[in-house]
Design a protein around this motif. Structure first.
Motif, PDB file in Angstrom:
ATOM      1  N   THR A   1       6.400  -1.962  13.963  1.00 19.34           N
ATOM      2  CA  THR A   1       5.382  -1.281  13.080  1.00 19.34           C
ATOM      3  C   THR A   1       4.581   0.174  13.761  1.00 19.34           C
ATOM      4  O   THR A   1       4.321  -0.422  15.191  1.00 19.34           O
ATOM      5  CB  THR A   1       5.008  -2.806  13.092  1.00 19.34           C
ATOM      6  N   ALA A   2       4.120   0.974  12.641  1.00 21.95           N
ATOM      7  CA  ALA A   2       2.737   1.798  13.153  1.00 21.95           C
ATOM      8  C   ALA A   2       2.149   1.674  12.789  1.00 21.95           C
ATOM      9  O   ALA A   2       1.201   1.704  13.557  1.00 21.95           O
ATOM     10  CB  ALA A   2       3.626   2.693  12.106  1.00 21.95           C
ATOM     11  N   GLY A   3       1.396   0.084  12.466  1.00 19.68           N
ATOM     12  CA  GLY A   3       0.549   0.622  12.143  1.00 19.68           C
ATOM     13  C   GLY A   3      -0.440   1.052  11.517  1.00 19.68           C
ATOM     14  O   GLY A   3      -0.062   1.312  10.831  1.00 19.68           O
ATOM     15  N   GLU A   4      -1.381   2.176  11.785  1.00 17.42           N
ATOM     16  CA  GLU A   4      -2.355   2.624  11.397  1.00 17.42           C
ATOM     17  C   GLU A   4      -2.009   4.215  11.641  1.00 17.42           C
ATOM     18  O   GLU A   4      -2.728   4.979  11.908  1.00 17.42           O
ATOM     19  CB  GLU A   4      -3.556   2.606  11.681  1.00 17.42           C
ATOM     20  N   SER A   5      -0.780   4.087  12.543  1.00 17.64           N
ATOM     21  CA  SER A   5      -0.703   4.947  13.439  1.00 17.64           C
ATOM     22  C   SER A   5       0.448   6.492  12.204  1.00 17.64           C
ATOM     23  O   SER A   5       1.012   5.253  11.598  1.00 17.64           O
ATOM     24  CB  SER A   5       0.109   5.105  14.744  1.00 17.64           C
ATOM     25  N   GLU A   6       1.398   7.096  13.024  1.00 16.56           N
ATOM     26  CA  GLU A   6       3.030   7.232  12.184  1.00 16.56           C
ATOM     27  C   GLU A   6       3.684   7.565  13.521  1.00 16.56           C
ATOM     28  O   GLU A   6       4.519   8.035  12.846  1.00 16.56           O
ATOM     29  CB  GLU A   6       1.814   8.842  12.180  1.00 16.56           C
ATOM     30  N   ARG A   7       3.572   6.467  13.543  1.00 19.55           N
ATOM     31  CA  ARG A   7       4.592   6.123  14.706  1.00 19.55           C
ATOM     32  C   ARG A   7       5.092   4.426  15.150  1.00 19.55           C
ATOM     33  O   ARG A   7       4.685   3.939  15.796  1.00 19.55           O
ATOM     34  CB  ARG A   7       4.058   6.582  16.724  1.00 19.55           C
TER      35      ARG A   7
ATOM     36  N   ARG B   1       0.849  -0.836  -0.020  1.00 12.05           N
ATOM     37  CA  ARG B   1       0.323   0.460   0.354  1.00 12.05           C
ATOM     38  C   ARG B   1       1.484   0.932   0.129  1.00 12.05           C
ATOM     39  O   ARG B   1       1.626   1.454   0.794  1.00 12.05           O
ATOM     40  CB  ARG B   1      -0.642  -0.205   1.068  1.00 12.05           C
ATOM     41  N   PRO B   2       0.616   1.643  -0.921  1.00 11.83           N
ATOM     42  CA  PRO B   2       1.811   3.253  -1.197  1.00 11.83           C
ATOM     43  C   PRO B   2       1.028   4.142   0.082  1.00 11.83           C
ATOM     44  O   PRO B   2      -0.214   4.193   0.413  1.00 11.83           O
ATOM     45  CB  PRO B   2       0.981   3.699  -1.893  1.00 11.83           C
ATOM     46  N   ARG B   3       2.061   4.995   0.794  1.00 16.17           N
ATOM     47  CA  ARG B   3       1.758   5.437   1.792  1.00 16.17           C
ATOM     48  C   ARG B   3       2.079   6.890   1.990  1.00 16.17           C
ATOM     49  O   ARG B   3       1.681   8.011   1.970  1.00 16.17           O
ATOM     50  CB  ARG B   3       2.620   5.135   3.536  1.00 16.17           C
ATOM     51  N   LEU B   4       3.327   6.941   1.870  1.00 16.64           N
ATOM     52  CA  LEU B   4       3.974   8.281   2.050  1.00 16.64           C
ATOM     53  C   LEU B   4       3.268   9.148   3.156  1.00 16.64           C
ATOM     54  O   LEU B   4       3.142  10.262   2.940  1.00 16.64           O
ATOM     55  CB  LEU B   4       3.384   9.121   1.117  1.00 16.64           C
ATOM     56  N   ARG B   5       3.771   8.813   4.180  1.00 23.44           N
ATOM     57  CA  ARG B   5       3.226   9.454   5.107  1.00 23.44           C
ATOM     58  C   ARG B   5       4.806   9.752   5.802  1.00 23.44           C
ATOM     59  O   ARG B   5       5.112   9.389   6.414  1.00 23.44           O
ATOM     60  CB  ARG B   5       2.145   8.510   6.803  1.00 23.44           C
ATOM     61  N   LEU B   6       4.544  10.998   6.601  1.00 26.69           N
ATOM     62  CA  LEU B   6       5.211  11.636   7.457  1.00 26.69           C
ATOM     63  C   LEU B   6       5.206  10.988   8.746  1.00 26.69           C
ATOM     64  O   LEU B   6       3.997  10.911   9.991  1.00 26.69           O
ATOM     65  CB  LEU B   6       5.264  13.064   7.805  1.00 26.69           C
ATOM     66  N   MET B   7       5.899  10.475   9.489  1.00 23.02           N
ATOM     67  CA  MET B   7       6.321  10.780  11.116  1.00 23.02           C
ATOM     68  C   MET B   7       5.632  11.228  11.893  1.00 23.02           C
ATOM     69  O   MET B   7       5.699  12.140  11.608  1.00 23.02           O
ATOM     70  CB  MET B   7       7.467  10.450  11.518  1.00 23.02           C
ATOM     71  N   TRP B   8       4.631  10.935  12.824  1.00 29.69           N
ATOM     72  CA  TRP B   8       3.544  12.117  13.370  1.00 29.69           C
ATOM     73  C   TRP B   8       5.254  12.697  14.198  1.00 29.69           C
ATOM     74  O   TRP B   8       6.507  12.531  15.068  1.00 29.69           O
ATOM     75  CB  TRP B   8       3.618  10.743  15.600  1.00 29.69           C
ATOM     76  N   PRO B   9       4.735  14.194  14.329  1.00 32.55           N
ATOM     77  CA  PRO B   9       2.757  14.856  14.483  1.00 32.55           C
ATOM     78  C   PRO B   9       2.859  15.537  13.113  1.00 32.55           C
ATOM     79  O   PRO B   9       1.797  16.275  13.190  1.00 32.55           O
ATOM     80  CB  PRO B   9       2.821  15.067  15.851  1.00 32.55           C
ATOM     81  N   ALA B  10       3.612  15.703  12.673  1.00 31.66           N
ATOM     82  CA  ALA B  10       3.481  16.043  11.212  1.00 31.66           C
ATOM     83  C   ALA B  10       2.228  15.458  10.262  1.00 31.66           C
ATOM     84  O   ALA B  10       1.630  14.183  10.893  1.00 31.66           O
ATOM     85  CB  ALA B  10       4.753  16.162  10.238  1.00 31.66           C
ATOM     86  N   THR B  11       1.845  16.848   9.464  1.00 32.54           N
ATOM     87  CA  THR B  11       0.149  16.124   8.855  1.00 32.54           C
ATOM     88  C   THR B  11       0.558  15.292   7.540  1.00 32.54           C
ATOM     89  O   THR B  11       1.239  15.135   7.600  1.00 32.54           O
ATOM     90  CB  THR B  11      -0.474  17.654   8.394  1.00 32.54           C
ATOM     91  N   SER B  12      -0.688  14.141   8.032  1.00 27.43           N
ATOM     92  CA  SER B  12      -0.577  12.800   6.699  1.00 27.43           C
ATOM     93  C   SER B  12      -1.335  13.874   5.868  1.00 27.43           C
ATOM     94  O   SER B  12      -1.840  14.732   5.626  1.00 27.43           O
ATOM     95  CB  SER B  12      -1.618  11.863   7.104  1.00 27.43           C
ATOM     96  N   MET B  13      -0.311  13.595   4.368  1.00 27.93           N
ATOM     97  CA  MET B  13      -0.160  13.747   2.940  1.00 27.93           C
ATOM     98  C   MET B  13      -1.453  12.788   2.154  1.00 27.93           C
ATOM     99  O   MET B  13      -1.605  11.416   2.505  1.00 27.93           O
ATOM    100  CB  MET B  13       1.192  13.664   2.462  1.00 27.93           C
ATOM    101  N   THR B  14      -2.519  13.399   1.415  1.00 29.14           N
ATOM    102  CA  THR B  14      -2.834  11.668   0.298  1.00 29.14           C
ATOM    103  C   THR B  14      -1.618  11.524  -0.510  1.00 29.14           C
ATOM    104  O   THR B  14      -1.312  13.045  -1.729  1.00 29.14           O
ATOM    105  CB  THR B  14      -3.922  12.613   0.030  1.00 29.14           C
ATOM    106  N   SER B  15      -1.283  10.527  -0.688  1.00 28.99           N
ATOM    107  CA  SER B  15      -0.797  10.214  -1.722  1.00 28.99           C
ATOM    108  C   SER B  15      -1.011   9.589  -3.074  1.00 28.99           C
ATOM    109  O   SER B  15      -2.562   8.927  -3.643  1.00 28.99           O
ATOM    110  CB  SER B  15       0.120   8.789  -1.361  1.00 28.99           C
TER     111      SER B  15
ATOM    112  N   ILE C   1      12.908  14.393  20.301  1.00 29.81           N
ATOM    113  CA  ILE C   1      12.699  15.411  19.323  1.00 29.81           C
ATOM    114  C   ILE C   1      12.289  14.493  18.012  1.00 29.81           C
ATOM    115  O   ILE C   1      12.710  13.440  17.532  1.00 29.81           O
ATOM    116  CB  ILE C   1      14.145  15.720  18.624  1.00 29.81           C
ATOM    117  N   SER C   2      11.258  14.682  17.124  1.00 29.25           N
ATOM    118  CA  SER C   2      10.189  14.001  16.490  1.00 29.25           C
ATOM    119  C   SER C   2      11.136  13.776  15.077  1.00 29.25           C
ATOM    120  O   SER C   2      11.994  14.771  14.911  1.00 29.25           O
ATOM    121  CB  SER C   2       9.179  14.319  15.878  1.00 29.25           C
ATOM    122  N   GLN C   3      10.718  12.563  14.151  1.00 31.83           N
ATOM    123  CA  GLN C   3      11.390  13.300  12.485  1.00 31.83           C
ATOM    124  C   GLN C   3      10.816  14.052  12.058  1.00 31.83           C
ATOM    125  O   GLN C   3      11.203  14.518  11.010  1.00 31.83           O
ATOM    126  CB  GLN C   3      11.025  11.736  12.458  1.00 31.83           C
TER     127      GLN C   3
END
Length: 581
Positions: free
Chosen positions: A254-260, A94-108, A308-310
């Motif tokens: 693994t992060a699962g459905e989160s960004e962590r 599944r393509p994700r391109l999700r920034l690590m928490w807490p930045a806003t997730s993006m629609t890839s 310090i978050s990524q």
């Protein structure tokens, strides 16, 4: 790459998750069913440079070799295929391109480049991009733009002739960039063109780690091997973020459905505890890197970050979230780690360069003793090791006082090296003043251990968290509401023991507690005695067993001449390296 046996995997290139749901399946010519790789995984072979997943079927064996090239923003998967029949391999993701928490997730957005045999994973700004491909891949699932989006895995197939699959390893490459699609594609092309070199360089990196740092040889082979793997594990925690720099991460899952993905971002105190290990093993470059990273983000008043978050460069991390400055212990640990590095390396140039930062951190912690009683405070500064639960909040943790004595002694040594005798004398006096205050304040002579912390009385008790024996825990919290001392038996005195900061005869009695069954288990040390009314074995900070606590116990016991307790804790940690732990 994060994953578990017989489950889907995730691909991360910091600070982004590129894809999840990564799986392999197989179809034999003339055989009408796809064979899910998760159902035929027969073994996993782990080496420092790569992990190999072995899929075994009566008609074929496929070895999936996964490695993260050193100093490259990408991942490489190599498929070693042996089959008696023509075999089609399907890779799903599944393509994700999700920034690590807490930045806003993006629609890839996903697109297929047939000439490059690769997917581009992009988003609207054009800044963040990933590339995933294979020279033998053929897309079978990218949906037309006008179709309604569906949460279905994307798939590509590898259906080369058997002689091709048998003759060479089949590469799958994942790359990413925070500088757009073209930069990600350049990285992808570079990785694809240099896989043998990258693998050799990664393998050589770990060979040098073994050769050039401390190893142990004891009569117990399991301890020797666990020690070697511990060095590898620490090294894998050293990561580079393109916007923040290189530092030590705290942990992975693994992060699962989160960004962590676990704790795969930068922590202050965790890095400093780890730096004591890298210094001890002689990995001085890693220690310098970890210290320099935190120095870069030190607050103007001297405080060292807690975490310090990524994605810290993409949000108002340091003033818009409560996590950056949450702990009080990262700051004295920063001083301790510099002093420890100085003793081991004699690297005067590095210490001289860091000296203003070290002194600023020391003065910050010194100023937290607002009432002049010789004990540094948590109140209005940050938590010590315990950051929540039944033992929180503390006013002056015993753990913190041990760190402060060690930091003061360390500054005295460093100041002497920097020819600053005034600071050296002041720091030596501070250490002795706090040592005396520790004995007066925390020692429970009738019970034979040091109390957890002082506290400020509260008008109302804390509410017990849900879980086993809640009424019992609430009763204890009610009793503590007006108390000035939290007289709980915990593992945390092991830290002052580590740094040789307590009275000898009392240390011996404390070690008795650390080695007894109320705190010690076969798999490590509980944070809180199981005889406490607050104890909950499933809790994060008032019952759980952490390898870190166990390590504290081992060093503290050895420091005071108690090898039987120390060895028990040491082996409890070492045996966690093996199946069945």
């Amino acid at each position: 790459m994060f994953g578990y046996e017989n489950r889907e995997a995730e691909a991360w290139v910091y600070p982004m998750e590129i894809a999840d749901g990564l799986t392999l399946s197989f179809r034999l010519e003339g055989y009408p069913l796809d064979i899910d790789g998760r159902g035929i995984m027969s073994s996993i072979v782990v080496r420092p440079e790569a992990t190999t997943l072995v899929y075994a079927h009566a008609a074929f064996t496929v070895r999936e070799i996964v490695f993260a090239p050193i100093d490259e923003p990408g991942l490489v998967i190599l498929l070693d295929v042996r089959s008696v029949l023509p075999l089609t391999i399907t890779t799903a993701f599944r393509p994700r391109l999700r920034l690590m928490w807490p930045a806003t997730s993006m629609t890839s957005n996903l697109s297929w480049d047939g000439a490059a045999h690769a997917y581009y994973i992009t988003e609207e700004t054009g800044r963040f991009a990933g590339v995933l491909g294979c020279p033998l891949a053929r897309d079978v699932s990218v949906m037309p733009y006008q179709e309604e989006p569906r949460d279905l895995p994307n798939r590509f197939v590898i259906d080369a002739p058997p002689e091709t699959l048998a003759a060479e390893l089949v590469p799958i490459v994942i790359a990413a960039s925070v500088e757009g699609r073209d930069a990600a594609k350049r990285t992808y092309d570079r990785l694809l063109a240099s896989i043998p070199t990258l693998y050799a360089r990664t393998s050589d990196h770990y060979d040098r780690l073994v050769r050039e740092t401390v190893g142990v040889t004891t009569p117990d082979a399991s301890l020797n091997t666990a020690f070697a793997w511990a060095k590898v594990g620490i090294d894998k925690g050293l990561a580079t973020n393109p916007s923040l720099g290189t530092g030590l991460l705290a942990g992975f899952r693994t992060a699962g459905e989160s960004e962590r993905p676990g704790y795969a971002w930068f922590f202050g105190r965790d890095a400093m505890w780890t730096a004591l290990a890298t210094t001890a093993e002689g990995a001085f470059e890693t220690t310098r890197t970890a210290l320099a990273f935190l120095r870069k983000f030190q607050r103007q008043d001297g405080k060292i970050p807690h975490e310090i978050s990524q994605s810290a460069s993409l949000v108002r991390w340091f003033d818009g979230y409560p996590y950056a400055w949450a702990s009080a212990d990262a700051t004295p640990l920063y001083v301790i780690a510099h002093a420890d590095y100085w003793r081991a390396s004699g690297d005067r140039a590095f210490i001289a360069d860091a000296w203003p930062s070290i002194l600023s951190a020391y003065k910050f912690s010194a100023a937290t003793d607002t009432d002049g009683n010789g004990l540094i405070e948590n109140t209005n500064v940050g938590h010590g090791w315990v950051e929540g639960g039944a033992l929180y909040p503390a006013h002056e943790e015993f753990y913190m006082q041990g760190l402060w004595v060690a930091a003061s002694r360390g500054v005295a040594e460093l100041a002497a090296a920097m020819k600053d005798e005034g600071v050296a004398a002041e720091a030596r006096a501070a250490a002795e003043r706090t040592r005396a205050a520790m004995e007066r304040t925390y020692w429970l002579g009738d019970r034979g251990f040091y109390a957890f912390a002082t506290k400020l009385p509260t008008a109302a008790p804390r509410e017990a968290e849900t879980g086993p024996h809640r009424d019992q825990r609430q009763g204890r919290l009610n009793a503590l509401a007006g108390a000035r001392l939290v007289d709980e038996d915990t593992v945390l005195p092991a830290v002052p023991l580590w740094f040789d900061t307590v009275q000898e005869d009392r240390a011996q009695t404390e070690v008795d507690h650390l080695g007894a069954g109320a705190i010690a288990t076969d798999w490590g040390s509980r944070i809180l005695s199981n005889r406490s009314a607050l104890y909950d074995p499933l809790s994060y900070h008032y019952g759980s067993v952490w390898p870190l606590f166990t390590g504290w116990t081992a060093v503290g016991a050895y420091r005071y001449g108690r090898p039987h307790v120390g060895y028990g804790a040491l082996m409890a940690n070492a045996l966690l390296s093996y199946p069945g732990a």
